[in-house]
Design an enzyme around this catalytic site. Structure first.
Site, short mmCIF file in Angstrom:
data_model
loop_
_atom_site.label_atom_id
_atom_site.label_comp_id
_atom_site.label_asym_id
_atom_site.label_seq_id
_atom_site.Cartn_x
_atom_site.Cartn_y
_atom_site.Cartn_z
CE LYS A 1 -3.45 7.67 1.17
NZ LYS A 1 -2.44 7.69 2.26
CB SER B 1 0.22 5.31 1.07
OG SER B 1 -0.28 6.10 2.15
CB SER C 1 1.54 7.84 3.89
OG SER C 1 1.81 6.51 4.26
#
Length: 257
Positions: A151, A226, A250
């Protein structure tokens, strides 16, 4: 496939190194839900190595052609990858190229999932070096030569870390996050950085830098966030495993969607 929970220098989140799911060792998995210490990843890798060596012995008598013919990239686990590596039916450079081909076909074109912000330009070179190391001195861990996606809020000294924000486009950290350093030490190939909600806020799967990430299973639906970029990338089989961070859903939201 698994998404990792982030453990950075200033992060107090619990570690969740789900790559050990490939070993089916629940006792080891239970140990991951401790706060991150320096020795934790190394300890888990050693335990996973022992399991893989035991399981790998069962495949040692199979012909290389048989292993190659039955290998399925889409369904492969870390154990499967290590088996074909050990049998000489596939190497890390070839595996990395297979994933890059999928990224080119499905993320950059085709349905244009838009799950990745950055591709590591040195991924193939790194994989080739790790193949040579495997031949000369052996594998460092079960992650040796395994492509992973991070990420884009995990610091990487050699790739930009943007948090999905156009304001940080091209921002290059001075060093690696703790977990990234552990991945490198274990021999993983960092294939690229995943799209994310900007600064990990909201759950829409959208950022000012990368735009919207599509859901690989239903293109007219969102990937959520996210960690939606990682979720979409791993669901679309762009790497063996990926990392995510979770403050209030997330990781869980993309995993659910």
């Amino acid at each position: 496939m698994p998404i990792f929970r982030h453990i950075d220098k200033a992060d107090s989140a619990f570690t969740c190194c789900k790559f050990l799911l490939a070993t089916n060792n629940q006792a080891v998995l239970n140990n991951v839900y401790k706060r991150g210490e320096k020795h934790l990843v190394s300890k888990l890798v050693k335990q996973a190595t022992t399991i893989l060596v035991t399981q790998g012995a069962l495949l040692a008598s199979l012909p290389v052609a048989t292993i190659a013919a039955t290998f399925n990239l889409i369904e492969a686990t870390i154990f499967d990858i290590n088996a074909v590596f050990d049998a000489g039916a596939l190497n890390s450079e070839q595996l990395t190229q297979l994933y890059l081909n999928r990224i080119d076909a499905y993320d950059d074109s085709g349905p244009s999932l838009n799950s990745l912000i950055t591709i590591n330009p040195n991924a193939l070179e790194t994989a080739a070096a790790l193949d040579l190391e495997r031949k000369t001195t052996g594998a460092r861990s079960p992650l040796h030569g395994v492509p992973i996606i991070l990420k884009d809020n995990y610091d990487t000294f050699d790739l930009p870390t943007t948090g999905g924000s156009d304001a940080l486009n091209g921002s290059l950290p001075p060093d690696d996050a703790f977990v990234v350093e552990q991945f490198r030490n274990a021999g993983a190939v960092i294939l690229g950085k995943a799209e994310m909600d900007e600064f990990a806020i909201s759950g829409s799967g959208y950022s000012s830098l990368g735009g919207a990430t599509l859901n690989p299973y239903q293109l007219n639906r969102q990937s959520a966030g996210s960690s939606g970029g990682t979720g979409a990338a791993i669901a679309a089989n762009f790497a063996m495993v990926g990392t995510g961070t979770d403050t209030g859903g997330s990781i869980r939201t993309p995993s659910s969607l």
